[in-house]
Design an enzyme around this catalytic site. Structure first.
Site, mmCIF file in Angstrom:
data_model
loop_
_atom_site.group_PDB
_atom_site.id
_atom_site.type_symbol
_atom_site.label_atom_id
_atom_site.label_comp_id
_atom_site.label_asym_id
_atom_site.label_seq_id
_atom_site.Cartn_x
_atom_site.Cartn_y
_atom_site.Cartn_z
ATOM 1 N N GLU A 84 -6.462 -7.577 -0.409
ATOM 2 C CA GLU A 84 -6.718 -7.977 0.803
ATOM 3 C C GLU A 84 -8.268 -6.336 0.868
ATOM 4 O O GLU A 84 -8.215 -6.470 -0.831
ATOM 5 C CB GLU A 84 -6.272 -6.565 1.573
ATOM 6 C CG GLU A 84 -4.965 -6.621 2.810
ATOM 7 C CD GLU A 84 -4.061 -5.495 3.077
ATOM 8 O OE1 GLU A 84 -5.151 -5.276 3.691
ATOM 9 O OE2 GLU A 84 -3.049 -5.838 3.549
ATOM 10 N N GLU B 248 0.612 -1.283 -0.060
ATOM 11 C CA GLU B 248 -0.376 0.109 -0.007
ATOM 12 C C GLU B 248 1.287 1.099 0.269
ATOM 13 O O GLU B 248 0.349 1.884 0.740
ATOM 14 C CB GLU B 248 -0.907 -0.123 0.990
ATOM 15 C CG GLU B 248 -2.243 -1.051 0.934
ATOM 16 C CD GLU B 248 -3.371 -1.381 2.053
ATOM 17 O OE1 GLU B 248 -2.638 -0.674 3.754
ATOM 18 O OE2 GLU B 248 -3.762 -1.923 2.275
#
EC number: 3.2.1.91
Length: 863
Positions: free
Chosen positions: A459, A345
């Site tokens: 995710e 991320e």
């Protein structure tokens, strides 16, 4: 720690989805029109609200080139509505033919499909009829209503088209970036590429650090009790193996058990922390977890130093990698492959320089982040000999996202973390969960690597419904909900949806995985050598022989990327010897290529082919010359040719092609540029390009001067400042003030000035004069590509003035507010530009902007 991140993640994605097509943000993918679109409607035949009108001209100016009887003129309001009937539910491409000549920054409009707003779209500036793609959208079988509503309006619409979506085939070759990958890792990669695009693999993240009162099985048993199935992929986190407060939480042992005893697939992230007070930290000392963090706002750790050998930050990162490698080596020794997702991320809320970073590893920006990735990849694979990793990179879909990508040579899978149940709705609904397959995002990520890498939902909170996944052909490799409420709360997932998903044929669960242990069944085939080099230079060309050890397997195909080679044309096979034909190899571009040998079973060996071209280019002498336009001083310019087997094909000056026998004469050894042509060139530098049948072009820089021209009268000073001082920007906004400090009037038509910069990606550019004290229409602008790039400059914006601009009398000044950008709105990096000044917001003298009178330098310093 992860829970604290989700609201930020959700808000970020909301902006991504709603403002997908704003200039400076990633645009929807462009797809080729099919020969016969499924549906096209003239704008004037659609249902129009009363504030719209059908026109053929605007303010008395015809706009030729439209089809039908006219076009729809949308001003600052109005809605265009039409219906389309499609044969089956699925993904369709929606586009329009339009013109928007009001705003260089674009005009915002809204698209709605069947009553659901699909986001905002910025129509780029164009003075010609052009096509705009609204991207892929799901339409239901039968009739569908599509609406375009004015946001900022002011555009003209000729036609609207709906066609079948041209989706990527999702055919990825099982080629790992690590050529020394363990057999188990290659077996897993083979399986993943077989599944990709045909099924989605179920996954679930476990809680780490002893959460759930030490019950790491809570989420997995919850799924089993609900669905009767276990997920095939289990997500782990290796964060607790660290040099600060590190402790053995059993993660490595659970990974071995999950893969070797339960037959599952392991993926792992790495929430590696740094000390909050890194300046006071001594390498190797204990730091309580409360005094460690992953957030860049909570630490004085300097990420830029982490890639600089010898610094304290670099030494600390080396310590973290050592602890990580210790656990990964245990896994490798136990034949456990890992879908490894480090430094995840990274881009966060977007931006090039770490301004949107959620984690310390991204706080120094994209370039340092890629160096960190390279550092980790090299240390693990080379220093520690780890070859059980499938490298997974987290991306987003901002316009800056491609800049963060570490590269095809160090990434095996591209991941996306989907958190959009509550905060990121773009489906027009509320009070229900967001089971959207986010298909548009999926295909933008596919486009990131040209379809060469698999894309996974690494995710997520709400799992997409199986209906949305299959109808929209969203080919995510796997999903993996975060632990706790993100899975088990009805605020994030409907139990019935999860049950339907897990029990569907489309989803692969733990019990449906094949035996992924290498060595089961027949041995794999192999090839020798595994790496070869081919020189495209004609005297060096030869076929390349590869020895194939079949081990009882059958060769079914050879592939270069997604292209299958043709036997007896591209290669021949005789016994154990396969010959790659030189004609095929010569057609490959210079660089690294992977040729996959597809066998009926087992691991597919990969041949790495390096293509080089040692062919010498032609050359010219000299490469610089001067032509003086003064009377009796002008002469022909003679240029010697060294052809090296090539032929001179033509000579150009910009877009003008010189005429042989008129502008120049040629022989086998020389070209003479005729005075009659040179005398027509304006003062200044000109790049005369010699084009040859092969190799590189050669450039002669001709400096045209006039030694008889009088010295310019007047004393010109140029002041400037930048209206936009962001280092990264899609529009450069220099503002200029010309001041006459002399005693004589200056004719502005004799004045030019140059602003120097780096283009940062060769693209077409647009210039605008937003305002000028002498009238914007009297200001001209053009882009000059420097014949010889220098530090801080490979281009210059040249400002000039028409004859109507008048004179600048002594003591007078003239202001110009200019702006320019690339036509695709990609970013410039101003920070290294020669003429850029970030420190001033008002006019000051700037000698790095140059001024000329009658083409002679009178102000500033050229770079």
């Amino acid at each position: 720690m992860k829970n604290l991140l989700k609201k930020v993640s959700a808000i970020m994605l909301a902006f991504t989805l709603v403002f997908t097509l704003l200039p400076g943000l990633m645009t929807a993918p462009v797809h080729a029109d099919s020969p016969s679109p499924l549906f096209t409607i003239e704008g004037e035949d659609a249902q129009l609200t009363s504030d719209l009108q059908v026109a053929t001209e605007i303010y008395g100016q015809p706009k030729p080139g439209f089809s039908g009887s006219g076009f729809v003129w949308m001003q600052n309001s109005g809605t265009i509505t039409f219906t389309v009937t499609v044969p089956e539910t699925g993904m369709y491409a929606i586009s329009t033919r339009y013109m928007q000549e009001l705003s260089p920054d674009g005009r915002l409009q809204y698209l709605t499909v069947n009553g659901v707003t699909k986001g905002s779209y910025m129509l780029p500036y164009t003075t010609e009829w052009s096509n705009f793609d609204f991207g892929f959208h799901k339409l239901k079988q039968g009739s569908n209503t599509i609406q375009l509503k004015a946001g900022w309006g002011f555009a003209y619409f000729d036609t609207f088209t709906v066609d079948y979506a041209d989706l990527d085939p999702l055919d990825v070759q099982p080629v790992l970036t690590d050529p020394l990958a363990t057999p188990e890792t290659q077996t897993l990669m083979n399986y993943l590429t077989e599944v990709y695009g045909n099924h989605i693999i179920s996954g679930q993240q476990e809680i780490y650090g002893g959460g759930n009162n030490g019950n790491s099985e809570l989420e997995f048993e919850w799924i089993y009790n609900l669905t009767g199935k276990y997920p095939a992929i289990r997500g782990f986190d290796l964060m607790n193996y660290n040099p600060l407060y590190g402790w053995e939480d059993g993660t490595t042992e659970r990974m071995i058990d999950w893969v070797n005893n339960r037959g599952g697939i392991a993926t792992a992230s790495w929430h590696i922390n740094v000390p909050r007070d890194f300046n006071a930290y001594q390498l190797g000392e204990f730091v309580d977890w409360k005094n460690a963090t992953y957030k860049p706002t909570e630490t004085n750790f300097n990420t830029a130093n982490a890639v600089v050998p010898g610094t304290k930050e670099y030494q600390y990162v080396m310590m973290t990698i050592e602890d990580l490698a210790e656990q990964l080596l245990i896994l490798q020794e136990n034949n456990v492959p890992v879908i490894f997702r480090p430094y995840h991320e990274a881009e966060g809320n977007g931006g090039l320089n770490g301004e949107g970073a959620w984690f310390w590893w991204a706080s120094a920006g994209a370039e340092v982040y890629k160096q960190l990735w390279d550092q980790l990849y090299t240390e693990l694979t080379e220093t520690y000999g780890l070859h059980n990793l499938i490298w997974t990179y987290n991306s987003y879909v901002y316009n800056t996202s491609p800049v963060w990508y570490p590269g095809d040579d160090k990434v095996d899978i591209v991941g996306y973390d989907k958190y959009n149940t509550i905060y990121n709705r773009h489906d027009g609904l509320s009070g229900v969960l967001n089971e959207d397959a986010i298909t548009s995002i999926f295909y933008q990520l596919v486009d990131l690597t040209g379809g060469t890498k698999m894309v996974a939902m690494t995710e997520n909170d709400t799992v997409p419904s199986v209906q949305n996944l299959t109808e929209e052909k969203a080919g995510w490799l796997y999903f993996c909900p975060w632990y706790g409420e993100h899975l088990m709360s009805t605020a994030f997932n409907y139990p019935e949806t999860l049950k339907t998903l897990y029990q569907s044929d489309y989803v692969i669960t733990l019990d449906e995985l094949p035996d992924l242990k290498a060595g089961n069944g027949a041995p794999s085939a192999s090839i020798t050598p595994a790496k070869v080099e081919f020189d495209k230079y004609a005297p060096s060309r030869s076929d390349i022989a590869i020895t194939v050890n079949f081990n009882g397997n059958t060769l079914t195909a050879l592939r270069a990327g997604t292209n299958a080679l043709t036997e007896n044309q591209d290669y021949t096979l005789s016994g154990n010897t396969l010959l790659l034909k030189k004609e095929f190899l010569a057609g490959l571009p210079v660089g690294e290529h992977s040729i996959v040998f597809d066998f009926n079973q087992g691991k597919d060996p990969v041949l790495k082919v390096k293509i080089v071209d040692s062919t010498p280019s032609a050359a010219i002498t000299p490469v610089n010359a001067t032509y003086d336009k003064a009377e009796n001083l002008g002469q022909d310019i003679s240029v010697s040719l060294t052809l090296n087997g090539h032929q001179l094909t033509n000579i150009t000056n910009g877009n003008y092609a010189l005429t042989s026998g008129q502008d120049y004469t040629e022989s086998s050894a020389a070209v003479v540029l005729n005075q009659s042509y040179l005398s027509t060139l304006p003062l200044g530098q000109h790049a005369i390009t010699f084009h040859f049948s092969g190799g590189n072009d050669a450039v002669l820089t001709v400096n045209v001067v006039d030694s008889s021209a009088p010295v310019p009268a007047g004393d010109l000073t140029i002041q400037a400042f930048n209206g936009n001082t962001s280092a990264s920007t899609n529009g450069i906004s220099p503002k200029f003030k010309l001041v006459n400090n002399g005693d004589s009037a200056i004719q502005l038509s004799e004045v030019t000035l140059r602003y120097y910069y780096t283009i940062d990606g060769e693209k077409a550019q647009n210039f605008w004069c937003d305002w000028s004290s002498i009238g914007s229409a009297n200001v001209t602008g053009k882009f000059i590509k420097l014949a010889t790039p220098v530090a801080g400059a490979d281009y210059a914006l040249e400002i000039g003035f028409t004859s109507s601009a008048g004179t600048l009398n002594p003591g007078q000044s003239a202001e110009i507010q200019a702006r320019f950008s690339k036509t695709d709105w990609s970013n410039y990096n101003q920070a290294d530009d020669y003429s850029f000044k970030a420190s001033s917001n008002q006019f000051v003298s700037n000698e790095q902007v140059t001024g000329y009178m009658n083409d002679q330098l009178v102000w500033g310093i050229e770079p």
